[in-house]
Design a protein around this motif. Structure first.
Motif, PDB file in Angstrom:
ATOM      1  N   ARG A  21       0.839  -1.209   0.000  1.00  0.00           N
ATOM      2  CA  ARG A  21       0.000   0.000   0.000  1.00  0.00           C
ATOM      3  C   ARG A  21       0.868   1.251   0.000  1.00  0.00           C
ATOM      4  NH1 ARG A  21      -4.372   0.850   4.732  1.00  0.00           N
ATOM      5  NH2 ARG A  21      -2.483   1.381   5.890  1.00  0.00           N
ATOM      6  N   GLY A  22       2.010   1.178   0.691  1.00  0.00           N
ATOM      7  CA  GLY A  22       2.929   2.311   0.684  1.00  0.00           C
ATOM      8  C   GLY A  22       3.437   2.622  -0.716  1.00  0.00           C
ATOM      9  N   PHE A  23       3.740   1.579  -1.492  1.00  0.00           N
ATOM     10  CA  PHE A  23       4.216   1.784  -2.868  1.00  0.00           C
ATOM     11  C   PHE A  23       3.121   2.360  -3.761  1.00  0.00           C
ATOM     12  CE2 PHE A  23       7.345  -1.916  -2.039  1.00  0.00           C
ATOM     13  CZ  PHE A  23       8.245  -1.031  -1.474  1.00  0.00           C
TER      14      PHE A  23
ATOM     15  N   PRO B 146      14.455  -5.324   0.659  1.00  0.00           N
ATOM     16  CA  PRO B 146      14.555  -5.861  -0.711  1.00  0.00           C
ATOM     17  C   PRO B 146      13.441  -5.359  -1.623  1.00  0.00           C
ATOM     18  CG  PRO B 146      14.847  -7.609   0.915  1.00  0.00           C
ATOM     19  CD  PRO B 146      14.387  -6.412   1.660  1.00  0.00           C
ATOM     20  N   ALA B 147      12.249  -5.152  -1.058  1.00  0.00           N
ATOM     21  CA  ALA B 147      11.137  -4.648  -1.871  1.00  0.00           C
ATOM     22  C   ALA B 147      11.430  -3.234  -2.364  1.00  0.00           C
ATOM     23  CB  ALA B 147       9.843  -4.673  -1.059  1.00  0.00           C
ATOM     24  N   ILE B 148      12.011  -2.401  -1.501  1.00  0.00           N
ATOM     25  CA  ILE B 148      12.368  -1.038  -1.919  1.00  0.00           C
ATOM     26  C   ILE B 148      13.495  -1.073  -2.948  1.00  0.00           C
ATOM     27  CG2 ILE B 148      13.307   1.167  -1.117  1.00  0.00           C
ATOM     28  CD1 ILE B 148      11.897   0.687   1.548  1.00  0.00           C
ATOM     29  N   LEU B 149      14.458  -1.973  -2.738  1.00  0.00           N
ATOM     30  CA  LEU B 149      15.580  -2.086  -3.680  1.00  0.00           C
ATOM     31  C   LEU B 149      15.145  -2.590  -5.047  1.00  0.00           C
ATOM     32  CD1 LEU B 149      18.315  -3.536  -1.292  1.00  0.00           C
ATOM     33  CD2 LEU B 149      18.270  -1.251  -2.325  1.00  0.00           C
ATOM     34  N   SER B 150      13.990  -3.261  -5.109  1.00  0.00           N
ATOM     35  CA  SER B 150      13.491  -3.763  -6.394  1.00  0.00           C
ATOM     36  C   SER B 150      12.823  -2.672  -7.229  1.00  0.00           C
ATOM     37  CB  SER B 150      12.488  -4.900  -6.156  1.00  0.00           C
ATOM     38  OG  SER B 150      11.302  -4.409  -5.551  1.00  0.00           O
ATOM     39  N   LEU B 151      12.594  -1.497  -6.614  1.00  0.00           N
ATOM     40  CA  LEU B 151      11.971  -0.391  -7.345  1.00  0.00           C
ATOM     41  C   LEU B 151      12.963   0.227  -8.330  1.00  0.00           C
ATOM     42  CD1 LEU B 151      10.231   1.437  -4.346  1.00  0.00           C
ATOM     43  CD2 LEU B 151       9.141  -0.104  -5.990  1.00  0.00           C
ATOM     44  N   LYS B 152      12.440   1.002  -9.254  1.00  0.00           N
ATOM     45  CA  LYS B 152      13.297   1.731 -10.181  1.00  0.00           C
ATOM     46  C   LYS B 152      14.087   2.794  -9.409  1.00  0.00           C
ATOM     47  CE  LYS B 152      10.283   1.091 -14.207  1.00  0.00           C
ATOM     48  NZ  LYS B 152       9.459   1.767 -15.235  1.00  0.00           N
ATOM     49  N   PRO B 153      15.267   3.192  -9.941  1.00  0.00           N
ATOM     50  CA  PRO B 153      16.104   4.162  -9.213  1.00  0.00           C
ATOM     51  C   PRO B 153      15.364   5.442  -8.827  1.00  0.00           C
ATOM     52  CG  PRO B 153      17.329   3.198 -11.031  1.00  0.00           C
ATOM     53  CD  PRO B 153      15.930   2.686 -11.163  1.00  0.00           C
TER      54      PRO B 153
ATOM     55  N   GLN C  50      13.147   4.630  -5.918  1.00  0.00           N
ATOM     56  CA  GLN C  50      13.977   4.427  -4.724  1.00  0.00           C
ATOM     57  C   GLN C  50      14.406   5.766  -4.125  1.00  0.00           C
ATOM     58  OE1 GLN C  50      17.287   1.640  -4.707  1.00  0.00           O
ATOM     59  NE2 GLN C  50      16.350   0.482  -6.360  1.00  0.00           N
ATOM     60  N   GLY C  51      14.819   6.673  -4.998  1.00  0.00           N
ATOM     61  CA  GLY C  51      15.249   7.989  -4.531  1.00  0.00           C
ATOM     62  C   GLY C  51      14.126   8.744  -3.844  1.00  0.00           C
ATOM     63  N   LEU C  52      12.915   8.601  -4.388  1.00  0.00           N
ATOM     64  CA  LEU C  52      11.762   9.265  -3.792  1.00  0.00           C
ATOM     65  C   LEU C  52      11.449   8.679  -2.416  1.00  0.00           C
ATOM     66  CD1 LEU C  52       9.993  11.564  -4.786  1.00  0.00           C
ATOM     67  CD2 LEU C  52       8.348   9.888  -5.634  1.00  0.00           C
ATOM     68  N   VAL C  53      11.504   7.348  -2.315  1.00  0.00           N
ATOM     69  CA  VAL C  53      11.217   6.676  -1.041  1.00  0.00           C
ATOM     70  C   VAL C  53      12.224   7.096   0.026  1.00  0.00           C
ATOM     71  CG1 VAL C  53      11.234   4.457   0.152  1.00  0.00           C
ATOM     72  CG2 VAL C  53      10.010   4.683  -1.993  1.00  0.00           C
ATOM     73  N   THR C  54      13.513   6.987  -0.305  1.00  0.00           N
ATOM     74  CA  THR C  54      14.549   7.327   0.683  1.00  0.00           C
ATOM     75  C   THR C  54      14.499   8.806   1.056  1.00  0.00           C
ATOM     76  OG1 THR C  54      16.145   7.589  -1.126  1.00  0.00           O
ATOM     77  CG2 THR C  54      16.089   5.454   0.006  1.00  0.00           C
ATOM     78  N   GLY C  55      14.197   9.643   0.063  1.00  0.00           N
ATOM     79  CA  GLY C  55      14.100  11.079   0.339  1.00  0.00           C
ATOM     80  C   GLY C  55      12.959  11.399   1.290  1.00  0.00           C
ATOM     81  N   TRP C  56      11.806  10.766   1.061  1.00  0.00           N
ATOM     82  CA  TRP C  56      10.646  11.000   1.927  1.00  0.00           C
ATOM     83  C   TRP C  56      10.890  10.466   3.336  1.00  0.00           C
ATOM     84  CZ3 TRP C  56       5.888   9.537  -1.628  1.00  0.00           C
ATOM     85  CH2 TRP C  56       5.718  10.551  -2.577  1.00  0.00           C
ATOM     86  N   LEU C  57      11.480   9.268   3.411  1.00  0.00           N
ATOM     87  CA  LEU C  57      11.745   8.677   4.730  1.00  0.00           C
ATOM     88  C   LEU C  57      12.746   9.528   5.512  1.00  0.00           C
ATOM     89  CD1 LEU C  57      11.974   4.854   3.877  1.00  0.00           C
ATOM     90  CD2 LEU C  57      10.164   6.001   5.158  1.00  0.00           C
TER      91      LEU C  57
END
Length: 677
Positions: free
Chosen positions: A330-332, A360-367, A370-377
């Motif tokens: 749901r987060g994705f 691993p699920a986050i690492l499977s995302l497109k770059p 991934q950048g958006l996820v890490t930036g938001w977190l």
């Protein structure tokens, strides 16, 4: 009348038959109580006559329809069929009016279906069957049938009455299935399908029977045809009829088929077919199958049907609020919708439960994702940590749980992307959590024992401060002060008040030395450290403003002096006058002449000798007098005579300028009709 005359005769050979006939006469005359009385007498007779009983049961069933007792109607007709099917058919065709026959057939179909679906219970049994076992019950030696054989007899009756009605044939096939006569049910359904190849209810039943018989290929073909029709709702009533083992068979087969499809082509049509199979599996499971719901949600996400995907994830989380796959999934989806708050909340919840599955699920995302996820977190974590650390004792506040939540998030960020800012954040969280040794260990593992990164060196300095090494901490912290004062202020929350005072003093002393040797850029860093560590001490603000003035950064110096002046309260007039002179000079440098004049006027009022001495040194009396004349002239032209007079009067205190004297004379002439003073 004829029936009553015959019943009144001495011979009663056909007594039950006459009662049944009279009951139908009363029924057609809308006299239901009298009709029911006659039918009951036939049914409860000690020596029941089968044909008469059939008529009485059929008649009583019609009366019960009008009373809303549809279930009891079905029981009456099942009992009649058990006595003699042919006679029941004859009775309906002969005694039931054609305009009531359609309603009767519909009621019997619906009640038969509900009996097979086990939606009828013993609490609704007929009054006549709650009485003593006499009359018809004793003759038949049975209770009213509520199981498949009884429904089969009822369905056979319906088929005989209308051979073209498909619903009756399906009811008959369902009853045969529950009786274990699958081959007969298969033949009946195959015949129905040959008449109408696109009937979804028939296809669904045949698919299950083929799977049950082991004909997997045929079952798949039938399911494909059902998917093409697009009517999966027909499965809902059928699933209540299927046996548990067959529902599990259908569920496992459809799930296996969906996964097989998804392993192959990833085109839209293939994904939609997989969704259809997963929907069948979920229905077969009773509406909830965790793995199928999760897989279907991901499929909807691939098709861009985000709201539908969220609906499936929510269904899983309703049953299991800590389901990691549902939370991260749901987060994705929220990530794809650019819903930052919701995405961060779900991903943090998932990381708290099982970070090893989420990373691993986050690492499977497109770059980019991934950048958006890490930036938001990181953004969320940094804001939460700053708020927590700003308190004096975060561990004793309700936010303790939040601080604990940040640890798995910070650690996960270092594994997702080994960026310096992620390692810095993890170090900060460890420090805030009271683990300085762990923080130092991680910092050195990530950046080495002599970090080149300014932020890392600053954190190393803070950890050294905790070891009472103030001198060694000032240099790296001064570098951070020049680059990011907010980060410096955050770090100093980890240093106690006494150490901050020592740090401010050491930094101010070093800054003073550097200014004397004209190393103003380096001095600025130390003075900024002194300002932050002392929490905006006026003494250090004045020093930094002076340093900024040397560097021609007048706007920043102006902000420092504004803070100083705001804090004027207990300061002496001499000190205040000096601050206003400094502020006036900075305003002149920024071409804000009117504001500068106001500050010089205040300085002259507070301590005229000091103000005049300061003005003589800088910017010079002649220069400032010209500025006073310019502003006074401007006020004069706007007919603000009183303000112009004040400025002129103060300007003449600085220097007896001829221009100011002429302006004062003009003010006297212009305002001769009113009092200026």
């Amino acid at each position: 009348d004829v029936c009553e005359q015959l019943l009144a005769a001495e011979q009663s050979t056909y007594h039950n038959t006459l009662l049944a006939l009279r009951g139908f006469c009363s029924l057609h005359a809308q006299d239901h109580p009298k009709a029911l009385q006659d039918f009951q007498r036939v049914i409860e007779h000690d020596s029941p006559h089968p044909n008469s009983c059939i008529k009485a049961l059929c008649g009583r069933g019609l009366i019960r329809i009008s009373g809303g007792s549809n279930y009891l109607t079905a029981l009456d007709y099942i009992t009649a069929c058990q006595l003699k099917l042919e006679e029941t058919i004859f009775t309906i065709k002969s005694y039931v009016p054609w305009n009531q026959r359609g309603l009767l057939l519909k009621v019997l179909q619906e009640e038969g279906q509900m009996m097979l679906q086990k939606k009828r219970y013993s609490g609704g049994s007929s009054v006549s069957f709650q009485k003593k076992q006499t009359g018809l019950c004793t003759f038949l030696n049975l209770e009213p049938s509520r199981d498949a054989p009884g429904v089969f007899q009822l369905a056979s009756l319906l088929v005989e009455l209308d051979s073209s009605d498909e619903a009756s044939r399906l009811l008959c096939a369902d009853a045969l299935y529950q009786m274990g006569r699958g081959e007969e049910a298969h033949r009946m359904l195959s015949l129905a399908l040959s008449r109408n190849p696109q009937r979804a209810p028939v296809l669904a039943r045949l698919a299950l029977l083929q799977l049950k018989r082991g004909f997997v290929h045929d079952g798949n073909q039938l399911l494909k045809r059902l998917i093409r029709i697009g009517d999966s709702s027909c499965l809902l009533p059928i699933l209540d009829i299927f046996q548990d083992e067959d529902r599990k068979l259908l569920q496992s087969h459809c799930r296996w088929r969906a996964l097989a499809i998804l392993k192959g082509k990833q085109e839209g049509a293939a994904i939609r077919e997989a969704i259809a199979h997963l929907s069948f599996a979920i229905l077969a499971a009773g509406g909830y199958a965790e793995d199928c719901l999760l897989t279907r949600a991901r499929c909807y996400g691939r098709l861009g049907q985000m709201k539908t995907a969220i609906f499936d994830f929510n269904a899983v989380l309703k049953e299991d609020p800590s389901n990691v796959q549902a939370l991260s999934g749901r987060g994705f989806i929220h990530l794809a919708l650019r819903q930052q708050k919701e995405a961060v909340q779900d991903l943090i919840s998932a990381l708290k439960v099982e970070a090893g599955a989420v990373i691993p699920a986050i690492l499977s995302l497109k770059p980019e994702a991934q950048g958006l996820v890490t930036g938001w977190l990181l953004q969320h974590g940094r804001a939460a940590l700053t708020e927590l650390v700003a308190t004096k004792d975060p561990k004793n506040l309700p936010g303790e749980e939040t601080l604990g939540d940040l640890l798995p998030v910070a650690k996960a960020l270092t594994k997702i992307c080994r960026a310096a800012q992620h390692h810095i954040f993890y170090t900060d969280v460890l420090m805030a959590n009271g683990e300085p040794q762990e923080a130092l260990k991680h910092l050195q593992e990530a950046f080495g024992h002599s970090p080149a990164e300014d932020s890392a060196r600053a954190r190393l300095a803070v950890l050294q401060l905790q070891s009472r090494n103030v001198a060694g901490a000032a240099a790296p912290l001064s570098v951070l002060a020049r680059r990011d004062e907010k980060d410096l202020a955050f770090l100093l929350n980890f240093v106690d008040t006494k150490q901050q005072q020592h740090l401010a003093q050491a930094a101010a002393q070093e800054g003073k030395v550097l200014m004397k040797s004209h190393h103003h850029e380096q001095a600025l860093g130390y003075l900024s450290l002194a300002v932050v560590a002392s929490r905006d001490s006026p003494r250090y603000l004045r020093r930094r403003a002076a340093c900024l003035t040397h560097l021609k950064k007048h706007d920043k110096a102006l902000k420092d002096m504004a803070k100083v002046i705001q804090g004027h309260g207990s300061n002496s007039p001499k000190t205040q006058a000096g601050d206003h002179c400094c502020q006036g000079f900075l305003l002149l440098a920024l071409a804000q002449e009117e504001a500068a004049v106001q500050h010089y006027m205040q300085a002259l009022q507070l301590d005229e000798p000091l103000a005049l001495g300061t003005i003589t040194n800088c910017p010079g009396r002649e220069f400032l007098t010209k500025t006073f004349h310019k502003i006074a002239q401007c006020n004069f032209e706007k007919q603000r005579y009183e303000e112009a007079w004040k400025i002129t009067d103060c300007g003449l205190k600085i220097d007896k300028s001829s221009e100011l004297q002429k302006l004062k004379a003009r003010l006297k002439r212009e305002a001769s009709s009113c009092s200026i003073h």
